[in-house]
Design a protein around this motif. Structure first.
Motif, PDB file in Angstrom:
ATOM      1  N   LYS A   8      17.250   7.018  -5.509  1.00 40.08           N
ATOM      2  CA  LYS A   8      16.525   6.638  -4.298  1.00 40.08           C
ATOM      3  C   LYS A   8      17.497   6.478  -3.130  1.00 40.08           C
ATOM      4  O   LYS A   8      18.631   6.023  -3.307  1.00 40.08           O
ATOM      5  CB  LYS A   8      15.768   5.315  -4.499  1.00 40.08           C
ATOM      6  N   THR A  32       3.630  -3.486  -8.286  1.00 41.98           N
ATOM      7  CA  THR A  32       4.398  -2.267  -8.054  1.00 41.98           C
ATOM      8  C   THR A  32       3.662  -1.113  -8.716  1.00 41.98           C
ATOM      9  O   THR A  32       3.059  -1.275  -9.783  1.00 41.98           O
ATOM     10  CB  THR A  32       5.827  -2.340  -8.628  1.00 41.98           C
ATOM     11  N   ASP A  33       3.684   0.044  -8.058  1.00 39.63           N
ATOM     12  CA  ASP A  33       2.999   1.233  -8.569  1.00 39.63           C
ATOM     13  C   ASP A  33       1.534   0.941  -8.889  1.00 39.63           C
ATOM     14  O   ASP A  33       0.971   1.503  -9.830  1.00 39.63           O
ATOM     15  CB  ASP A  33       3.715   1.785  -9.813  1.00 39.63           C
ATOM     16  N   GLY A  34       0.928   0.028  -8.117  1.00 40.24           N
ATOM     17  CA  GLY A  34      -0.479  -0.301  -8.304  1.00 40.24           C
ATOM     18  C   GLY A  34      -0.764  -1.209  -9.472  1.00 40.24           C
ATOM     19  O   GLY A  34      -1.923  -1.554  -9.723  1.00 40.24           O
ATOM     20  N   ARG A  37       2.052  -6.981 -11.841  1.00 43.91           N
ATOM     21  CA  ARG A  37       3.147  -7.379 -12.733  1.00 43.91           C
ATOM     22  C   ARG A  37       3.196  -8.890 -12.941  1.00 43.91           C
ATOM     23  O   ARG A  37       3.700  -9.372 -13.956  1.00 43.91           O
ATOM     24  CB  ARG A  37       4.483  -6.925 -12.163  1.00 43.91           C
ATOM     25  N   ALA A  50      -0.627   2.938  -0.601  1.00 41.30           N
ATOM     26  CA  ALA A  50       0.183   4.084  -1.004  1.00 41.30           C
ATOM     27  C   ALA A  50       0.709   4.857   0.200  1.00 41.30           C
ATOM     28  O   ALA A  50       1.768   5.488   0.130  1.00 41.30           O
ATOM     29  CB  ALA A  50      -0.623   5.003  -1.915  1.00 41.30           C
ATOM     30  N   ASP A  92       6.400  -6.476 -18.889  1.00 39.37           N
ATOM     31  CA  ASP A  92       7.021  -6.745 -17.588  1.00 39.37           C
ATOM     32  C   ASP A  92       7.638  -8.140 -17.556  1.00 39.37           C
ATOM     33  O   ASP A  92       8.589  -8.384 -16.805  1.00 39.37           O
ATOM     34  CB  ASP A  92       5.985  -6.636 -16.457  1.00 39.37           C
ATOM     35  N   GLN A 116      -3.183  -0.121 -17.894  1.00 39.04           N
ATOM     36  CA  GLN A 116      -2.402  -0.951 -16.998  1.00 39.04           C
ATOM     37  C   GLN A 116      -3.292  -1.993 -16.327  1.00 39.04           C
ATOM     38  O   GLN A 116      -4.449  -1.722 -16.011  1.00 39.04           O
ATOM     39  CB  GLN A 116      -1.736  -0.090 -15.915  1.00 39.04           C
ATOM     40  N   LYS A 118      -4.613  -3.692 -13.369  1.00 38.22           N
ATOM     41  CA  LYS A 118      -4.703  -3.408 -11.942  1.00 38.22           C
ATOM     42  C   LYS A 118      -5.806  -4.246 -11.314  1.00 38.22           C
ATOM     43  O   LYS A 118      -6.823  -4.535 -11.952  1.00 38.22           O
ATOM     44  CB  LYS A 118      -4.974  -1.916 -11.702  1.00 38.22           C
ATOM     45  N   ASN A 184      -0.629  -0.751  -3.461  1.00 38.04           N
ATOM     46  CA  ASN A 184       0.314  -0.043  -4.320  1.00 38.04           C
ATOM     47  C   ASN A 184       1.519  -0.923  -4.629  1.00 38.04           C
ATOM     48  O   ASN A 184       2.095  -0.855  -5.707  1.00 38.04           O
ATOM     49  CB  ASN A 184       0.765   1.255  -3.642  1.00 38.04           C
ATOM     50  N   CYS A 185       1.883  -1.751  -3.635  1.00 33.11           N
ATOM     51  CA  CYS A 185       2.948  -2.733  -3.806  1.00 33.11           C
ATOM     52  C   CYS A 185       2.520  -4.022  -3.126  1.00 33.11           C
ATOM     53  O   CYS A 185       1.806  -3.988  -2.120  1.00 33.11           O
ATOM     54  CB  CYS A 185       4.257  -2.254  -3.173  1.00 33.11           C
TER      55      CYS A 185
END
Length: 312
Positions: A8, A32-34, A37, A50, A92, A116, A118, A184-185
């Motif tokens: 990155k 994170t990533d939707g 956590r 996003a 996580d 996941q 969400k 998304n975050c």
């Protein structure tokens, strides 16, 4: 450095949420990533969609475990367990639940595609095993652990003990503010210091100190703001209301305060540098280990053509 190691290109970054220093547990939510956590329904948060647009609000997450005809409140997801009720742990959180008090742990295998957790979704699971745990239980990869302390209410304990291998458990996560379904975050923020253009004067102002904050303008522009403090000859810092007033001056309509003091850190990659470096002066002399952070990364590739002139 970890992001750069994974390819990155870090443009800038700041420290994130307040946290429990003894455990590293963030006080607020983390997405994170939707994927949710870590939860905290009672704190404010900063969310990014996003497409990079940001918003500020209070998620007020409704966390439920539905099984055997009951819809039971989940106290938290991936937080250190107390005696308050049901907790959900995923990998996580770590390799184990880290529980130190005896209780009941149920290993759940997700059956929903994607599996996941969400916001705005339900994950269906099957009970794999019910454990009378005296301490920490290992969290199997790709599975969840539903846990309750022996110090919790007797009825809740007996209800979870009634589960058998093969039983169904649905974990439902929702928010009355549907913007969080698009996050998304996200990172938690204890204080919402500037709301709809007005400084919240009801918040205890506190002494001048290093501060980190994020503001959002009406046009969607985002301001990352840090101020050093507690350093004679450099900066004494600012009070909470001073930071709110400054972000108001910069044109923000809403702003939240992130962790400050020794946690206040900003990194950036200057145009003639290939890696990021700390650009403020952390009050403890070096960057503190914190629970989470927000980083802006670039996915652009070099064009090979000059875009601007940078003079040092």
């Amino acid at each position: 450095k970890a992001l750069e190691k994974n390819g990155k290109r870090v443009l800038s970054g700041i420290n994130g949420d307040y946290f429990v220093m003894a455990t590293g547990d963030p006080l607020g939510s983390v997405v994170t990533d939707g994927v949710l956590r870590s939860s905290a329904s009672y704190l404010n948060a900063l969310g990014f969609r996003a497409d990079g647009t940001a918003f500020i609000g209070t998620p007020s997450l409704d966390l439920k475990a539905n099984f055997k005809g009951y819809s039971l409140k989940i106290a938290d997801i991936n937080k250190v367990r107390t005696a308050n009720g049901f907790y959900i742990f995923t990998e996580d959180f770590g390799a184990t639940t880290k529980n130190t008090v005896a209780g009941v742990d149920v290993i759940l295998t997700p059956t929903t595609v994607g599996s996941q957790l969400k916001i705005g979704s339900t994950v269906s699971c099957k009970v794999e095993k019910v454990i009378e745990a005296t301490g920490a239980t290992a969290i199997p990869k790709g599975k969840f652990v539903m846990s309750i302390s022996n110090k919790a209410g007797a009825w809740l304990q007996e209800t979870i003990r009634s589960l058998q291998p093969g039983d169904s458990v649905d974990i439902k996560i929702s928010s009355s503010d549907t913007r969080w379904n698009q996050a998304n975050c996200a990172v938690g923020a204890m204080y919402w210091i500037l709301k709809d253009g007005k400084v919240d004067t009801s918040i205890s102002d506190g002494a001048s100190a290093p501060r980190t904050a994020v503001g959002v303008k009406e046009d969607g522009s985002v301001v990352f703001y840090t101020i050093d403090g507690r350093q004679s000859g450099l900066s004494i810092g600012a009070t909470i209301q001073m930071v709110a007033q400054r972000l108001q001056e910069l044109g923000c309509s809403n702003a939240v305060l992130l962790d400050g003091g020794g946690s206040t850190t900003m990194v950036s990659t200057y145009p003639d540098f290939s890696t990021s470096s700390t650009i403020n002066s952390p009050s403890e002399g070096t960057a503190r280990s914190v629970t989470n952070a927000i980083f802006l990364v670039s996915n652009l590739s070099p064009t090979g053509k000059a875009g601007s002139l940078y003079v040092t």
